[in-house]
Scaffold this active site. Structure first.
Site, PDB file in Angstrom:
ATOM      1  N   HIS A  81     -28.043   8.359  37.521  1.00  0.00           N
ATOM      2  CA  HIS A  81     -26.676   8.477  38.033  1.00  0.00           C
ATOM      3  C   HIS A  81     -26.585   9.615  39.039  1.00  0.00           C
ATOM      4  O   HIS A  81     -27.202  10.654  38.865  1.00  0.00           O
ATOM      5  CB  HIS A  81     -25.695   8.725  36.887  1.00  0.00           C
ATOM      6  CG  HIS A  81     -24.354   8.118  37.133  1.00  0.00           C
ATOM      7  ND1 HIS A  81     -24.011   6.848  36.730  1.00  0.00           N
ATOM      8  CD2 HIS A  81     -23.264   8.592  37.782  1.00  0.00           C
ATOM      9  CE1 HIS A  81     -22.781   6.574  37.095  1.00  0.00           C
ATOM     10  NE2 HIS A  81     -22.298   7.617  37.746  1.00  0.00           N
ATOM     11  N   ASP A 160     -13.655   5.260  30.398  1.00  0.00           N
ATOM     12  CA  ASP A 160     -14.039   5.710  31.750  1.00  0.00           C
ATOM     13  C   ASP A 160     -13.506   4.743  32.805  1.00  0.00           C
ATOM     14  O   ASP A 160     -13.108   5.169  33.892  1.00  0.00           O
ATOM     15  CB  ASP A 160     -15.561   5.846  31.880  1.00  0.00           C
ATOM     16  CG  ASP A 160     -15.941   6.466  33.230  1.00  0.00           C
ATOM     17  OD1 ASP A 160     -15.411   7.551  33.551  1.00  0.00           O
ATOM     18  OD2 ASP A 160     -16.732   5.863  33.977  1.00  0.00           O
ATOM     19  N   ARG A 167      -8.443   8.784  38.392  1.00  0.00           N
ATOM     20  CA  ARG A 167      -8.929   9.989  39.090  1.00  0.00           C
ATOM     21  C   ARG A 167      -9.127   9.700  40.568  1.00  0.00           C
ATOM     22  O   ARG A 167      -8.870  10.556  41.429  1.00  0.00           O
ATOM     23  CB  ARG A 167     -10.245  10.468  38.447  1.00  0.00           C
ATOM     24  CG  ARG A 167     -10.039  11.073  37.072  1.00  0.00           C
ATOM     25  CD  ARG A 167     -11.370  11.307  36.374  1.00  0.00           C
ATOM     26  NE  ARG A 167     -12.235  12.172  37.138  1.00  0.00           N
ATOM     27  CZ  ARG A 167     -13.556  12.013  37.237  1.00  0.00           C
ATOM     28  NH1 ARG A 167     -14.166  11.039  36.604  1.00  0.00           N
ATOM     29  NH2 ARG A 167     -14.274  12.839  37.954  1.00  0.00           N
ATOM     30  N   SER A 182     -17.434  11.691  32.422  1.00  0.00           N
ATOM     31  CA  SER A 182     -17.434  10.348  33.013  1.00  0.00           C
ATOM     32  C   SER A 182     -18.866   9.820  33.114  1.00  0.00           C
ATOM     33  O   SER A 182     -19.171   8.699  32.688  1.00  0.00           O
ATOM     34  CB  SER A 182     -16.776  10.416  34.405  1.00  0.00           C
ATOM     35  OG  SER A 182     -17.041   9.260  35.148  1.00  0.00           O
ATOM     36  N   LYS A 186     -20.924   7.125  30.236  1.00  0.00           N
ATOM     37  CA  LYS A 186     -21.516   5.844  30.669  1.00  0.00           C
ATOM     38  C   LYS A 186     -22.985   5.784  30.264  1.00  0.00           C
ATOM     39  O   LYS A 186     -23.480   4.745  29.830  1.00  0.00           O
ATOM     40  CB  LYS A 186     -21.401   5.688  32.191  1.00  0.00           C
ATOM     41  CG  LYS A 186     -20.006   5.314  32.658  1.00  0.00           C
ATOM     42  CD  LYS A 186     -19.978   4.842  34.109  1.00  0.00           C
ATOM     43  CE  LYS A 186     -20.069   5.952  35.121  1.00  0.00           C
ATOM     44  NZ  LYS A 186     -18.891   6.792  35.240  1.00  0.00           N
TER      45      LYS A 186
HETATM   46  N1  URA Z   1     -19.770   9.387  39.095  1.00  0.00           N
HETATM   47  C1  URA Z   1     -19.123   9.051  37.952  1.00  0.00           C
HETATM   48  O1  URA Z   1     -19.455   8.073  37.301  1.00  0.00           O
HETATM   49  N2  URA Z   1     -18.099   9.804  37.564  1.00  0.00           N
HETATM   50  C2  URA Z   1     -17.704  10.893  38.236  1.00  0.00           C
HETATM   51  O2  URA Z   1     -16.766  11.543  37.813  1.00  0.00           O
HETATM   52  C3  URA Z   1     -18.368  11.241  39.428  1.00  0.00           C
HETATM   53  C4  URA Z   1     -19.420  10.461  39.838  1.00  0.00           C
END
Ligand code: URA
Length: 432
Positions: A81, A160, A167, A182, A186
């Site tokens: 990520h 999320d 957001r 966040s 995930k």
């Molecule tokens: N990627 C995400 O999944 N969440 C965030 O808050 C920022 C980047």
């Protein structure tokens, strides 16, 4: 307990209890806490922060707002990520490379956030591509072809899905606890045992300084390890856009070029470094060995074949991957030229990301749909010498009226200098 008291408490910089955080997450998922109250609490968290205990609890409650998958039968299974950047299409290169090296990739991604793009929006620019798979489909696809990329859903991290969309349009993205929870919720929900993070810093990142990025990286690595995951993070520069394309289908076209052995050297180098980190963690082998495996998977075309396999498995039209000229070109374009001669010394990534959103590549409101072919193609990189009148960027959109405002944003992002800027690397550090 009620949500107004929780908002007030955070507004006064007090730490929330586990029960209060659970009440918030359960309430947004059940629909008993409306968007405006959720947004108020997000803003209070953004302004007043959360300590490590609150962040870990928030992550856990979000991850458990849906199912937490157990992929131990598929080990080694890895996820990756990025904290969000402009032109950041690394996941779409790194995941097929690692899968081609025999690592199972079970990845949950997000959509565009603020001025940054999102992997899910990019994938959805491929006609037919399904980012919503059931847990069974997700598991079986990873087992069968070694790779699946999905979005948050009603069953996987629904909290999320809700908070991310809020957001995006309420100015509450750039907060360490909100980003960490966040991303890590995930990663925990998707079930991989290995997590490779790319924490961006600089003008186009949510963490503007390397110190902030380091703190975010450390927080996420700590959460990963506390949950029994092998976790590592690269800290990387996001002062200038990554690669030459910004915008959903434009970035898919650049991914295809890169996986075919063409494309931007800077982007390639970062993708290979991230892939090497992931492979080394998953296989438990030295970084140099993992780097050689990653480079071979890219050069042999095996990673490109993996991307095609994944697109086909998720319902996408593979002809677009084989012949990227099939992607629809936007109806309107405008090429921008250098107003004077000089070295391109900066191209402020945040302005470029905002310009892409102005052209239609991002959302201003939750309900906005995206113009998949909108965006920006750069013709020059930082360090290049431009003569007055040389083209340095072309803007694409299907909404002609956006061109002038976006052109102003891109021109404002451009900085020329008389001396060549000192070369800079993308990779600034690593947290393990
Ligand atoms: N990627 C995400 O999944 N969440 C965030 O808050 C920022 C980047």
């Amino acid at each position: 307990m009620n949500i107004i008291d929780i908002i007030e408490k955070k507004k006064h910089k007090k730490a929330l209890s586990e029960a209060e955080i659970a009440y918030f997450i359960e309430g947004i998922c059940a629909g008993t806490i409306p968007d405006y109250q959720a947004s108020a609490l997000l803003m209070a968290i953004c302004l007043c922060g959360m300590d490590a205990r609150e962040t870990a609890i928030l992550t856990d409650k979000m991850a458990h707002s849906g199912k937490v998958l157990d992929l131990s039968a598929l080990a080694p299974c890895a996820d990756k990520h990025s904290t969000g950047g402009v032109g950041d299409k690394t996941s779409l290169v790194v995941a097929p490379i690692a899968a081609a090296c025999g690592i199972h990739i079970a990845k949950m991604s997000g959509r565009g956030l603020g001025h940054t793009g999102g992997t899910i929006d990019k994938l959805e620019s491929i006609p037919g591509f399904r980012t919503a798979l059931s847990e069974k489909e997700f598991f079986e696809q990873v087992q069968r072809i070694g790779i699946a990329l999905v979005a948050q859903s009603e069953s996987l991290d629904p909290a999320d899905k809700i908070l991310y969309a809020l957001r995006d349009v309420t100015g509450t993205v750039d907060s360490l606890p909100l980003i960490a929870s966040s991303i890590m919720s995930k990663k925990l929900a998707a079930g991989a045992q290995v997590i490779e993070l790319d924490v961006k810093t600089g003008d186009g990142a949510f963490m503007k300084t390397p110190e902030q990025a380091k703190a975010l990286a450390q927080a996420m690595v700590d959460i990963g390890k506390a949950n029994g995951k092998k976790t590592a993070a690269l800290i990387t520069d996001m002062d200038t856009p990554l690669g030459m394309c910004i915008g959903n289908s434009l970035e898919i076209i650049e991914v295809i070029a890169l996986l075919r052995g063409e494309g931007d050297a800077d982007l390639r180098e970062l993708c290979l470094a991230l892939a090497a980190g992931m492979i080394s963690l998953a296989k438990g082998c030295p970084k140099a060995e993992a780097a050689a495996l990653a480079a071979a998977a890219l050069e042999s075309g095996a990673a490109f074949e993996k991307l095609k396999e994944m697109v086909a498995a998720q319902g996408g039209d593979v002809r677009y991957i084989e012949q990227p000229e099939r992607f629809e070109r936007a109806a309107y374009s405008l090429t921008l030229t250098a107003p004077e001669s000089g070295y391109l010394c900066a191209l402020e990534a945040a302005q470029i990301g905002k310009a892409a959103a102005t052209l239609g590549a991002g959302r201003q409101k939750k309900s906005d749909s995206i113009d998949m072919s909108a965006g920006i193609v750069l013709h020059a990189s930082v360090g290049d010498k431009l003569d007055k009148g040389d083209a340095f960027a072309t803007l694409y959109t299907n909404t002609q009226s956006t061109l002038i405002a976006a052109a102003e944003q891109v021109m404002a992002a451009l900085q020329l200098s008389t001396a060549a800027p000192a070369p800079r690397g993308r990779i600034l550090g690593e947290i393990q």
